[in-house]
Design a protein around this motif. Structure first.
Motif, mmCIF file in Angstrom:
data_model
loop_
_atom_site.group_PDB
_atom_site.id
_atom_site.type_symbol
_atom_site.label_atom_id
_atom_site.label_comp_id
_atom_site.label_asym_id
_atom_site.label_seq_id
_atom_site.Cartn_x
_atom_site.Cartn_y
_atom_site.Cartn_z
ATOM 1 N N GLN A 197 0.832 -1.210 0.000
ATOM 2 C CA GLN A 197 0.000 0.000 0.000
ATOM 3 C C GLN A 197 0.860 1.251 0.000
ATOM 4 O O GLN A 197 0.599 2.203 -0.739
ATOM 5 N N GLU A 207 2.500 1.821 -3.312
ATOM 6 C CA GLU A 207 1.546 2.364 -4.297
ATOM 7 C C GLU A 207 1.307 3.848 -4.071
ATOM 8 O O GLU A 207 1.179 4.623 -5.013
ATOM 9 N N ASN A 208 1.267 4.247 -2.777
ATOM 10 C CA ASN A 208 0.934 5.634 -2.462
ATOM 11 C C ASN A 208 2.153 6.542 -2.361
ATOM 12 O O ASN A 208 2.017 7.712 -2.027
ATOM 13 N N GLY A 256 1.556 5.919 6.539
ATOM 14 C CA GLY A 256 1.167 6.640 5.327
ATOM 15 C C GLY A 256 1.754 8.028 5.178
ATOM 16 O O GLY A 256 1.102 8.936 4.673
#
Length: 680
Positions: free
Chosen positions: A633, A636-637, A652
RNA sequence: GCCGCCUUAGCUCAGUCGGCAGAGCGUCUCACUCGUAAUGAGAAGGUCUAGGGUUCGAUUCCCUAAGGCGGCUCCA
């Protein structure tokens, strides 16, 4: 340095004074007042109006006002520990009848007693002695004070040659500060009248006795918690010419919990031991092939060292120091000129004979700096001239004193010699002290006191008394201006001049001697150092020696213990470890690492075959300040997840932001570990 | 330097009452591809600190040395 732990004693409570009538005991007065005599803060002795501590059960000759002293106050703890020493001595003489007694004073956190046994004590003996002590404590023996004349004492202690010696050395009646005895010895015989302390069992029978000034606990039962720590050797009266005795160290506390807390504290200190952490964190080692006291720094220790030195260099540059370099060896004549050789030949490695000269490894840098000063004519306009060098010196430390990085045979001093006029001396010392404290603070030490070492009447001190007085006064003034506590150290000066040493307390309260600042009138004389003053005349400069870290090695040792190996981000050997959740993120993290490296951040990607959890554990044990974790994740970000030393995480975070945050934190040279709160 | 204790794998330590040594961690290999403190399996790795002595035989007992630990003395 002193690595003694602070005692975890509560502040003494102030208790109301009581009147003890003539012919009665303090116990009677305390009991009448309903004072606790048995609890963890129970009163064990009293302080009379003459500031003397007195037993509870010895009747007063005259009516007096007394202050109750609780077992958990500093004085109460000393009484407890001294009494424990008596119990230990009784146990030892019980188990080993032919053992002679030395002295047994209380010390910080405990007590010791010196013995001359038939054979040295073994660790098994300690267990047996502890067991016997427990029996004595349970027997609730009374400590009973008995006055005795010198002659009676000599007769009674005929077999105890060490006690006899103390009786001979004690002061005359009325002289309460016998000059022949140190404080620990004086605690045995005091100044004037001799007293014996008899241990009486419940039936009033005499079971043991010792020459002692006292006072003591009322009974052995009042020793709630103790433990024997270790055996060691010690010279009688601290002189290596004397017989060597066997010393047993113990600790004693007002409660079992306090004892336990102390033992836990010792364990914590052991975990911080820089010798252990140095190996675990792969910082340095002491290869046997090199010889005792000679360290090698591994890549991780090398980074730490480089960062420390780089920052120090920068600060010195900003503060008007000039950088010099000097060789590691020199012909003998240099150290003759400096005057070191007659004093310190024993502390230097033996000379190498070569081309008809004796060459010595240098044990100090100052003579070489003097040569630089002398290399050409100097003007007053150049003063103060501040020469700085990370100078490697070699000292032949005796085999028994070498200790990790704090006492080595080869070390690098952050050494500087400042040459100034007499008029500049006071101001220079003041600035210097500010500089020292400020720099140490930047490395995270912030609790200091100063020690002023001065001369006494010993013939080892050379130079004019007037010069000593002037230099001492300048140092004292600089120290006072700093606002820090100042502890006098008479007789502790170097032979050539007085000094201030900066003592720092670390994170767990231990004190370490760090920086020293010394004034020296001798070497300028011996080297014939001169400068031309504004008046056109030649003048002799004052020389100031100073080292901030003491030695780089030692400072690394101290910081390792201070931070328990969890170094500030700016010093940490590895600042960031990037951990992929699976192999798929390895390349992604190499890109992140590249961005960090461009900001001069020390980053590693853990691309090994371990599972992520294992990699986190490994990084945690390596005490790395930042872990960056990335899964599919995150990749991807274009993000990463932070994990800090405290286990907190932030998920994140965009890579660009993460890099900026880390770079900013490192640049800030904050000494606390990064955590979520730093990046709110 | 002095006193006592210690030295077995890279690390932490078992063990052999004198008969050619073992674990965990680490390392390497293979499988597993996993979201915040230990995946599984296998392999390699030791002149038992060094030298001398006693013994049929010593890592084990004795002596000496080196290194370490705890103190003492020392610490320019």
């Amino acid at each position: 340095m002193s690595s003694a732990l602070p005692s975890s004693t509560a502040e003494p409570q102030l208790r109301p004074k009581l009147t003890v009538a003539a012919g009665t005991t303090a116990r009677a007065a305390l009991e009448a007042a309903g004072t606790d005599l048995n609890g963890p803060s129970g009163v064990v002795v009293v302080r009379d109006s003459a500031d003397q501590l007195r037993d509870l059960d010895v009747p007063f000759e005259a009516t007096d006002e007394v202050e109750p002293v609780a077992i958990d106050s500093p004085d109460g703890l000393s009484v407890l520990r001294h009494s424990a020493a008596h119990v230990m001595a009784q146990a030892v003489q019980d188990l080993f009848p032919d053992t002679l007694l030395g002295i047994g004073p209380p010390i910080e956190n405990g007590f010791y007693y010196d013995f001359l046994p038939k054979r040295p004590f073994t660790p098994e003996d300690l267990g047996a002695i502890e067991k016997k002590m427990t029996e004595i404590i349970k027997a609730s023996q009374r400590f009973s004070r008995r006055r005795i004349s010198d002659d009676e004492a000599r007769a009674e202690l005929e077999a105890e040659k060490f006690k006899l010696e103390l009786i001979g050395l004690k002061g005359q009646p009325g002289n309460t500060t016998p000059t022949e005895l140190n404080a620990e010895e004086a605690s045995q015989v005091g100044g004037g009248v001799l007293t014996m302390y008899d241990n009486l069992n419940r039936d009033g029978e005499l079971v043991w006795t010792d020459l002692c000034r006292g006072p003591h606990l009322p009974t052995t039962r009042r020793i709630p918690a103790f433990k024997l720590m270790r055996t060691a050797a010690a010279y009688w009266r601290g002189d290596q010419k004397n017989e060597q005795l066997q010393r047993i160290y113990g600790t004693a506390w007002p409660t079992k919990d306090a004892l336990k807390a102390y033992l836990v504290q010792l364990e914590e200190a052991a975990k911080r031991d820089h010798r252990k952490l140095g190996a675990e964190l792969d910082l340095f080692s002491f290869p046997e092939e090199l010889g005792s006291g000679l360290a090698v720094f591994h890549p991780k220790g090398g980074v730490l060292r480089k960062e420390m030195e780089d920052y120090s260099r920068r600060r010195h540059e900003e503060s008007g120091y000039e950088f010099v370099n000097t060789p590691h060896i020199s012909k003998q004549t240099l150290f003759e000129t400096s005057g070191h050789l007659p004093y310190y030949a024993d502390g230097m490695f033996p000379p190498m004979e070569f081309e008809g000269s004796n060459y010595y490894l240098k044990a100090m840098n100052c003579p070489m700096h003097n040569l630089i000063f002398r290399s050409r004519g100097r003007s007053y306009r150049e003063l103060p001239l501040r020469l700085f060098e990370f100078g490697s010196v070699y000292r032949y430390e005796k085999s028994g004193v070498v200790h990790g990085l704090t006492r080595v045979r080869g070390m690098t001093q952050d050494d500087s010699h400042i040459y100034c006029s007499k008029a500049q001396m006071a101001g220079e010392l003041k600035n210097l002290l500010d500089f020292v404290i400020d720099l140490l603070r930047d490395y995270g030490l912030d609790d200091f006191y100063l020690e002023l070492s001065t001369r006494d009447d010993s013939p080892k001190f050379i130079g004019e008394p007037a010069e000593w007085a002037e230099a001492t006064e300048a140092l004292r003034q600089a120290a006072l201006d700093s606002g820090l506590d100042l502890v006098p150290d008479p007789g502790g000066a170097a032979y050539y001049g007085p000094k201030i040493s900066v003592q720092a307390r670390d994170a767990i309260g231990r004190t370490w001697q760090m920086s020293t600042i010394q004034v020296d009138f001798q070497q300028p004389k011996r080297f014939g150092l001169e400068y031309t003053g504004a008046d056109g005349e030649r003048h002799q400069p004052v020389m100031i020696h100073r080292a901030l870290f003491g030695s780089v090695e030692r400072f690394i040792g101290v910081l390792t213990e201070h931070y328990a190996g969890a170094f500030p981000a700016w010093l940490a050997p590895v600042q960031v470890i990037a951990i992929p959740v699976s192999d798929d993120q390895v390349d992604y993290l190499y890109d992140v690492a590249k961005a960090l490296k461009e900001r001069r951040i020390r980053v590693e990607v853990d691309s090994g075959s371990d599972r992520m959890q294992k990699k986190i554990r490994t990084a945690q044990q390596a005490k790395v300040p930042f872990m960056l974790i990335a899964g599919s994740q995150d990749a991807e970000n274009g993000a990463v997840s932070f994990r800090y030393r405290d286990g907190e995480q932030r998920n994140g975070v965009p890579v660009e932001q993460a890099v900026q945050e880390i770079a900013d934190f490192v640049a800030s040279r904050k000494n606390s570990s990064p955590s979520v709160a730093d990046f709110g």
